[in-house]
Motif scaffolding. Structure first.
Motif, mmCIF file in Angstrom:
data_model
loop_
_atom_site.group_PDB
_atom_site.id
_atom_site.type_symbol
_atom_site.label_atom_id
_atom_site.label_comp_id
_atom_site.label_asym_id
_atom_site.label_seq_id
_atom_site.Cartn_x
_atom_site.Cartn_y
_atom_site.Cartn_z
ATOM 1 N N ASN A 31 0.849 -1.178 0.000
ATOM 2 C CA ASN A 31 0.000 0.000 0.000
ATOM 3 C C ASN A 31 0.893 1.240 0.000
ATOM 4 O OD1 ASN A 31 -2.287 1.515 0.170
ATOM 5 N ND2 ASN A 31 -2.854 0.871 2.228
ATOM 6 N N TRP A 32 1.148 1.823 -1.162
ATOM 7 C CA TRP A 32 2.049 2.970 -1.285
ATOM 8 C C TRP A 32 1.262 4.262 -1.396
ATOM 9 C CZ3 TRP A 32 7.309 3.442 -1.001
ATOM 10 C CH2 TRP A 32 8.017 2.237 -0.898
ATOM 11 N N HIS A 33 1.749 5.281 -0.725
ATOM 12 C CA HIS A 33 1.198 6.637 -0.819
ATOM 13 C C HIS A 33 2.352 7.533 -1.254
ATOM 14 C CE1 HIS A 33 -2.357 5.285 1.414
ATOM 15 N NE2 HIS A 33 -1.489 4.609 2.161
ATOM 16 N N ILE A 34 2.222 8.132 -2.416
ATOM 17 C CA ILE A 34 3.272 8.983 -2.950
ATOM 18 C C ILE A 34 2.840 10.431 -2.731
ATOM 19 C CG2 ILE A 34 4.690 9.523 -4.968
ATOM 20 C CD1 ILE A 34 4.772 6.545 -3.884
ATOM 21 N N VAL A 35 3.709 11.200 -2.088
ATOM 22 C CA VAL A 35 3.396 12.591 -1.773
ATOM 23 C C VAL A 35 4.370 13.525 -2.478
ATOM 24 C CG1 VAL A 35 2.371 11.990 0.460
ATOM 25 C CG2 VAL A 35 4.798 12.574 0.345
ATOM 26 N N ASP A 36 4.075 14.797 -2.434
ATOM 27 C CA ASP A 36 4.910 15.824 -3.046
ATOM 28 C C ASP A 36 6.295 15.825 -2.402
ATOM 29 O OD1 ASP A 36 5.654 17.958 -4.593
ATOM 30 O OD2 ASP A 36 4.387 19.428 -3.586
ATOM 31 N N THR A 37 7.228 16.501 -3.043
ATOM 32 C CA THR A 37 8.592 16.571 -2.515
ATOM 33 C C THR A 37 8.760 17.697 -1.505
ATOM 34 O OG1 THR A 37 9.288 17.995 -4.312
ATOM 35 C CG2 THR A 37 9.609 15.624 -4.606
ATOM 36 N N GLY A 38 7.693 18.398 -1.191
ATOM 37 C CA GLY A 38 7.780 19.515 -0.255
ATOM 38 C C GLY A 38 8.362 19.102 1.084
ATOM 39 N N ASP A 39 8.956 20.072 1.753
ATOM 40 C CA ASP A 39 9.571 19.844 3.052
ATOM 41 C C ASP A 39 8.565 19.228 4.019
ATOM 42 O OD1 ASP A 39 11.684 19.989 4.909
ATOM 43 O OD2 ASP A 39 10.892 21.872 5.723
ATOM 44 N N GLN A 40 8.904 18.081 4.551
ATOM 45 C CA GLN A 40 8.111 17.373 5.558
ATOM 46 C C GLN A 40 6.787 16.805 5.023
ATOM 47 O OE1 GLN A 40 9.787 16.941 8.411
ATOM 48 N NE2 GLN A 40 11.367 18.249 7.561
ATOM 49 N N ALA A 41 6.627 16.657 3.707
ATOM 50 C CA ALA A 41 5.370 16.159 3.139
ATOM 51 C C ALA A 41 5.019 14.763 3.652
ATOM 52 C CB ALA A 41 5.433 16.173 1.612
ATOM 53 N N VAL A 42 6.010 13.899 3.767
ATOM 54 C CA VAL A 42 5.767 12.546 4.281
ATOM 55 C C VAL A 42 5.303 12.621 5.734
ATOM 56 C CG1 VAL A 42 6.880 10.363 4.909
ATOM 57 C CG2 VAL A 42 7.356 11.399 2.686
ATOM 58 N N ASP A 43 5.970 13.454 6.519
ATOM 59 C CA ASP A 43 5.600 13.610 7.931
ATOM 60 C C ASP A 43 4.163 14.102 8.071
ATOM 61 O OD1 ASP A 43 8.257 12.996 8.178
ATOM 62 O OD2 ASP A 43 8.810 14.823 9.244
ATOM 63 N N TYR A 44 3.795 15.103 7.283
ATOM 64 C CA TYR A 44 2.435 15.635 7.356
ATOM 65 C C TYR A 44 1.397 14.589 6.974
ATOM 66 C CZ TYR A 44 4.402 20.331 7.879
ATOM 67 O OH TYR A 44 5.081 21.428 8.333
#
Length: 154
Positions: free
Chosen positions: A49-62
């Protein structure tokens, strides 16, 4: 034992224990959410189950902070993220098998502050040592201990 109501969120940008996580997930029927920014995604494991997020600072954390619920598990090398989720009743585990507790938060944020101060002064700070087989073994043991604790067996 199936853990159908339990979610595992993995800060997958640089996670060195994805294979170990998949192994435990298949053994226990865990739902694992791998979260990565699109510039850190290699080959995606089929069936994961992959979730790909933007490269913005801390995007994965958010993303993880917005999705995680009490009693879920977060696996991350980012100690600041770990400190934030444990305050919500979430289990936080590092790839070396260290459990982060709420009492660790003050020291984590102090170390982060000092590291940022060193960066501003252009001081070189040595990073963590390479992950060993023993670290991976410790991770597996600790991950299973957390599952046992959640289920009430320890």
């Amino acid at each position: 034992m199936l853990y159908t109501s339990l979610n595992v969120f993995v800060d997958a940008d640089s996670c060195p224990v994805k294979e170990e996580i998949s192994k435990v997930a298949s053994m226990y029927g865990l739902t694992v959410h791998y979260v990565a920014s699109y510039n850190h995604v290699g080959s995606l494991d089929k069936g994961s189950n992959w979730h790909i997020v933007d490269t913005g600072d801390q995007a994965v954390d958010y993303f993880i902070l917005n999705k995680v619920r009490q009693r879920d598990i977060v696996i991350t090398q980012d100690l600041s993220l770990a400190a934030l989720v444990v305050s919500r009743g979430v289990y936080a585990l590092t790839p070396r098998g260290n459990i982060i507790n709420e009492g660790d938060s003050e020291e984590i944020f102090l170390r982060k502050y000092l590291r940022l101060q060193n960066q501003k002064q252009k001081k070189r700070v040595k990073g963590p040592s390479k992950l060993t087989k023993e670290d991976k073994k410790n991770f597996l043991v600790t991950f299973e201990k957390i599952l046992s604790k959640i289920e009430g067996f320890s």
